[in-house]
Motif scaffolding. Structure first.
Motif, mmCIF file in Angstrom:
data_model
loop_
_atom_site.group_PDB
_atom_site.id
_atom_site.type_symbol
_atom_site.label_atom_id
_atom_site.label_comp_id
_atom_site.label_asym_id
_atom_site.label_seq_id
_atom_site.Cartn_x
_atom_site.Cartn_y
_atom_site.Cartn_z
ATOM 1 N N GLY A 7 -6.487 4.351 -8.518
ATOM 2 C CA GLY A 7 -6.295 3.017 -8.819
ATOM 3 C C GLY A 7 -5.402 2.323 -7.665
ATOM 4 O O GLY A 7 -5.186 0.771 -7.803
ATOM 5 N N LEU A 8 -4.692 3.170 -7.095
ATOM 6 C CA LEU A 8 -3.627 2.535 -6.416
ATOM 7 C C LEU A 8 -4.148 2.478 -4.850
ATOM 8 O O LEU A 8 -4.784 3.450 -4.528
ATOM 9 C CB LEU A 8 -2.431 3.363 -6.219
ATOM 10 C CG LEU A 8 -1.798 3.484 -7.562
ATOM 11 C CD1 LEU A 8 -0.519 4.820 -7.562
ATOM 12 C CD2 LEU A 8 -1.098 2.361 -8.303
ATOM 13 N N PRO A 9 -3.486 1.578 -4.322
ATOM 14 C CA PRO A 9 -4.064 1.366 -2.584
ATOM 15 C C PRO A 9 -3.125 2.500 -2.042
ATOM 16 O O PRO A 9 -1.847 2.301 -2.259
ATOM 17 C CB PRO A 9 -3.821 -0.156 -2.585
ATOM 18 C CG PRO A 9 -2.913 -0.752 -3.289
ATOM 19 C CD PRO A 9 -2.986 0.034 -4.550
ATOM 20 N N VAL A 27 0.801 -1.208 -0.075
ATOM 21 C CA VAL A 27 0.076 -0.043 0.038
ATOM 22 C C VAL A 27 0.857 1.255 0.173
ATOM 23 O O VAL A 27 1.812 1.278 0.689
ATOM 24 C CB VAL A 27 -1.023 -0.135 1.323
ATOM 25 C CG1 VAL A 27 -1.937 1.226 1.157
ATOM 26 C CG2 VAL A 27 -1.771 -1.076 1.217
ATOM 27 N N VAL A 28 0.433 2.368 -0.740
ATOM 28 C CA VAL A 28 1.171 3.337 -0.948
ATOM 29 C C VAL A 28 1.172 3.997 0.574
ATOM 30 O O VAL A 28 -0.030 4.262 0.819
ATOM 31 C CB VAL A 28 0.912 4.345 -1.888
ATOM 32 C CG1 VAL A 28 1.664 5.671 -2.049
ATOM 33 C CG2 VAL A 28 1.065 3.706 -3.591
ATOM 34 N N PHE A 50 6.148 1.981 0.512
ATOM 35 C CA PHE A 50 5.162 1.240 0.407
ATOM 36 C C PHE A 50 5.095 0.520 1.766
ATOM 37 O O PHE A 50 5.969 0.199 2.407
ATOM 38 C CB PHE A 50 5.195 0.150 -0.843
ATOM 39 C CG PHE A 50 5.305 0.686 -1.879
ATOM 40 C CD1 PHE A 50 3.973 0.863 -2.681
ATOM 41 C CD2 PHE A 50 6.477 0.961 -2.565
ATOM 42 C CE1 PHE A 50 4.070 1.279 -3.827
ATOM 43 C CE2 PHE A 50 6.461 1.759 -3.953
ATOM 44 C CZ PHE A 50 5.271 1.795 -4.463
ATOM 45 N N THR A 51 3.604 0.374 2.285
ATOM 46 C CA THR A 51 3.794 -0.385 3.734
ATOM 47 C C THR A 51 3.290 -1.940 3.276
ATOM 48 O O THR A 51 2.400 -2.005 2.235
ATOM 49 C CB THR A 51 2.536 -0.047 4.706
ATOM 50 O OG1 THR A 51 3.186 1.281 4.904
ATOM 51 C CG2 THR A 51 2.578 -0.900 5.796
ATOM 52 N N SER A 87 4.905 9.210 0.154
ATOM 53 C CA SER A 87 4.429 8.971 -1.389
ATOM 54 C C SER A 87 2.775 8.944 -1.009
ATOM 55 O O SER A 87 1.974 9.461 -2.017
ATOM 56 C CB SER A 87 4.784 7.585 -1.353
ATOM 57 O OG SER A 87 5.855 7.427 -1.489
ATOM 58 N N ALA A 88 2.186 8.489 -0.021
ATOM 59 C CA ALA A 88 0.666 8.781 0.099
ATOM 60 C C ALA A 88 0.326 10.020 0.189
ATOM 61 O O ALA A 88 -0.697 10.551 -0.310
ATOM 62 C CB ALA A 88 0.171 8.024 1.325
ATOM 63 N N ALA A 89 0.715 10.923 0.867
ATOM 64 C CA ALA A 89 0.671 12.463 0.941
ATOM 65 C C ALA A 89 0.803 13.020 -0.342
ATOM 66 O O ALA A 89 -0.312 13.779 -0.589
ATOM 67 C CB ALA A 89 1.554 13.144 2.072
#
Length: 185
Positions: A55-57, A3-4, A25-26, A8-10
């Motif tokens: 589309g990305l987790p 999972v991003v 990624f976690t 990266s998620a921010a």
């Protein structure tokens, strides 16, 4: 599944101004890579901790903020991420306050006082403190009137209008046809 997460998620959720120089990624189990641009963090994520972004987790804003606080991200950057996380509507000040309690003292607040930390972050990020209070209103109050009164009384009102406009452009405009009708999927 990876999972991003973290910076990266921010970045992919437009939270704050933090650069994601490494793709993080976690993952549930330890992984290795030879790529210097990729990092893995090991953690068990609950399904409520992530959602799909383009589309990305990716970790949800609340989890992203918590991960970045645990990583001791600079408070100035974290402040804008907290503000933007609230603006997504995916989390609120109460959830963030609870999640940030363990990190309050690290960011100069009273030990265990996540509420004071969130208020400080919102103030530093340029959003009015009154916005934080809106999240705790009871449902029997005319929230629209309270929101309008609190926001228009704020000296930051023009900046808030611009942030809302940008949010709408990013989220709604791509779904509209040239005539203003909603595009079919």
């Amino acid at each position: 599944m990876g999972v991003v997460s973290h910076r990266s998620a921010a970045a992919i959720q437009n939270l704050g101004d933090l650069d994601a120089d490494t793709h993080t990624f976690t993952v549930p189990r330890r992984r290795h890579t030879r790529s210097p641009d990729v990092a893995f963090r090991v953690a068990d994520l609950d399904r409520r901790d992530w959602h799909r972004v383009d589309g990305l987790p990716a970790t949800r804003p609340l989890r992203t903020v918590t991960d970045l606080a645990a990583d001791q991200t600079d408070g100035g950057y974290l402040a804008s991420i907290v503000r933007d996380a609230i603006l997504t509507g995916d989390t609120n000040a109460a959830e963030l306050s609870h999640s940030l309690r363990p990190y309050a003292i690290r960011y100069g607040g009273p030990a265990g006082d996540g509420t004071a930390l969130v208020r400080t972050f919102i103030h530093e990020a340029g959003a009015p403190t009154s916005a934080i209070d809106l999240a705790t209103l009871s449902t029997d109050v005319d929230q629209n009137a309270v929101v309008i009164q609190a926001l228009t009384a704020s000296p930051e009102w023009p900046e808030i209008v611009e942030q809302v406009r940008n949010l709408l452009v990013r989220t709604i405009a791509p779904k509209l046809n040239s005539d203003g009708t909603v595009a079919d999927r």
